[in-house]
Design a protein around this motif. Structure first.
Motif, mmCIF file in Angstrom:
data_model
loop_
_atom_site.group_PDB
_atom_site.id
_atom_site.type_symbol
_atom_site.label_atom_id
_atom_site.label_comp_id
_atom_site.label_asym_id
_atom_site.label_seq_id
_atom_site.Cartn_x
_atom_site.Cartn_y
_atom_site.Cartn_z
ATOM 1 N N GLU A 187 3.737 -0.317 1.426
ATOM 2 C CA GLU A 187 2.434 -0.809 1.893
ATOM 3 C C GLU A 187 2.619 -1.127 3.373
ATOM 4 O O GLU A 187 3.344 -2.064 3.709
ATOM 5 N N GLU B 63 9.359 -6.463 -4.597
ATOM 6 C CA GLU B 63 8.609 -6.182 -3.378
ATOM 7 C C GLU B 63 9.278 -6.903 -2.212
ATOM 8 O O GLU B 63 9.398 -8.130 -2.218
ATOM 9 N N LYS C 126 6.141 -12.652 -8.664
ATOM 10 C CA LYS C 126 5.024 -11.796 -8.287
ATOM 11 C C LYS C 126 3.713 -12.286 -8.902
ATOM 12 O O LYS C 126 3.630 -12.519 -10.102
#
Ligand code: ADP
Ligand code: MG
Length: 480
Positions: free
Chosen positions: A12, A215, A266
């Motif tokens: 991203e 992530e 998360k």
């Protein structure tokens, strides 16, 4: 890394759009101002104020979408992403969720084996950046700087198509090059205008389902992306090989320690309670608008690379290097067109000596002390045999130091190469006569001595004799 595991990565990328004012307010986006001097009531999240969309961000997102062959949504919607953090005074970030402006697209990178590989782009959406917390120099307190609040971002989400840290870096470089070509972002990574979150998982080779991902947040250099992913891949493989399970979590990469560590577990999308922002109308654009934007697009890196290979007969590696940035490509092309010399030779100088000198001084091509026209003049004098390779380097150093054009430096420093064979012959004869012992040894088979003779001739001519002519003449005379 073990062969049994396949690495899966999706990025991203947050790229700051190069507008002068913010996405929903008229405050300036200029970097580096004193804290809170560039935040108006909208950015401060005062109750009752209303956001007004900056038209430029729509154009910029459309440019990007077209450049990656994506669907452009005729209707897109801004949504509120609700969460609490001190740098977000409204309590929500305005983003796009269900209906982003840019849909599915694609681009091509080189994979680890040097083959072209397609990487899918899932979507790209517009959103506002948050402010910054400042912890340093405040004597035990934290400060909030809202200058960055409301800065426009385009978040570009890739499919989980990347298979190594290196592929992730080439994908990121490709996106960087595209946004810079389009001039929709300055891409400045030190200032945080271009950063990414890397989603990383591993799975047993051959397995269809994706593994659990972690992530890695806010990686702001190509080197950190590569190192952080490699660290994380090792960490996950180790856990799995020890029989454990990878947790889905958000990690921070610490570049000083070269390791990742947990930031928070998360959150799920429904934690954010996304809903359409009632303060903003849906963005509706029509075909005429899209076509007008398409017509304004510059030539993109891949197209330019192919054209350079065709028009200038460059090698693919060289064409790729030269087209990675628009400024470098423009420099090369104006030198090649001004020249009359060989374009490949111009390419060699740009990629070699010029880039080397720029890197050493930490300069961009835009600030090169040697202009494209000057470099073209130098290559011309090599092509027409005025300069040997060695003299050319001396002229280049002179141009770098601001001594003028190649011809001016050749004249001022007396660097003209001697190619006239009668002038060289006189020196060659003198050298042969002065060194009877070496001549006898050479004729008896000591071939290496040719270097000695060439050296003597060069010494006598102050390095200016054309080395090709000298070599040939010496060989003729010595073996004759
Ligand atoms: P979120 O918005 O919660 O971060 P998304 O589902 O939109 O999650 O995915 C974000 C990114 O993570 C995308 O780039 C996607 O390709 C990537 N991704 C999703 N699942 C995986 C996985 N199992 N391994 C690696 N990357 C993944
Ligand atoms: Mg994410």
């Amino acid at each position: 890394m073990s062969r049994d595991w396949e690495v899966v990565i999706g990025l991203e990328i947050h790229t700051q759009l190069a507008t002068r004012s913010k996405i929903f307010s008229g405050a300036s986006t200029a970097y580096g101002a004193a804290p809170n001097t560039q935040a108006c009531l909208v950015d401060l999240g005062y109750p009752g104020v209303l956001p007004v969309l900056n038209e430029q961000v729509v154009r910029m997102a459309t440019c990007f979408g077209l450049a990656v062959h994506a669907e452009i949504a005729r209707r897109s919607v801004f949504a509120r992403k609700n969460y609490f953090y001190p740098d977000l005074p409204k309590g929500y970030q305005i983003s796009q969720y269900e209906l982003p402006i840019v849909g599915r697209g694609e681009l091509f990178i080189e994979d680890d084996d040097g083959n072209e590989k397609r990487i899918g782009i899932t979507r790209a959406h517009l959103e506002e950046d948050a402010g910054k917390s400042i912890h340093e120099g405040l004597d035990g307190y934290s400060g909030i700087d809202l200058n960055r609040a409301g800065t426009p971002l385009l978040e570009i989400v890739s499919e989980p198509d990347l298979r190594s840290a290196k592929e992730a870096v080439s994908y990121m470089r490709k996106i960087h090059s595209i946004v810079r070509y389009l001039e929709i972002s300055d891409g400045n990574m030190q200032e945080g205008s271009f950063r990414c979150d890397a989603n990383v998982s591993v799975r047993p080779r051959g397995q269809k389902e994706l593994g659990t991902r972690a992530e890695l947040k806010n990686l702001n250099s190509f080197r950190f992306v590569e190192k952080a992913i490699n660290f994380e891949v090792e960490r996950q493989i180790e856990i799995l090989e020890d029989g454990g399970t990878v947790m889905q979590e958000t990690l921070l990469y610490d570049s000083d320690k070269d390791e990742t560590r947990p930031m928070r577990s998360k959150e799920e999308a429904n934690d954010y309670r996304y809903f359409p922002d009632p303060d903003l109308l849906p963005v509706e654009i029509d075909d005429a608008y899209i076509e007008a934007v398409r017509a304004s697009l510059p030539e993109m890196p891949d197209a330019k690379k192919l054209r350079f290979m065709k028009e200038y007969e460059l090698k693919i590696e060289d064409a790729a290097i030269l087209t990675a940035s628009r400024a470098l490509a423009d420099y090369f092309e104006s030198a090649a067109l001004a020249g009359g010399g060989s374009a490949q030779a111009v390419a060699n100088w740009v990629i070699g000596d010029l880039t080397g000198a720029l890197n050493k001084e930490g300069l961009d091509i835009e600030r090169s002390p040697v202009s494209a026209a000057q470099l073209a003049g130098l290559v011309q004098r090599i092509d027409d045999n005025t300069l040997s390779g060695k003299l050319a380097k001396e002229v280049f150093d002179g141009m770098w130091a601001g001594e003028g054009t190649a011809d001016e430096i050749i004249a001022a420093r007396g660097l003209r190469q001697i190619s006239d064979s009668s002038a060289i012959e006189a020196v060659v004869d003198r050298v042969i006569q002065a060194n009877p012992t070496q001549v006898a040894e050479f004729r008896a088979g000591k071939d290496k001595l040719i270097g000695f003779f060439v050296g003597q001739v060069m010494k006598e001519t102050g390095g200016k004799a054309n080395p090709g002519v000298v070599n040939k003449m010496l060989l003729d005379k010595l073996s004759g």
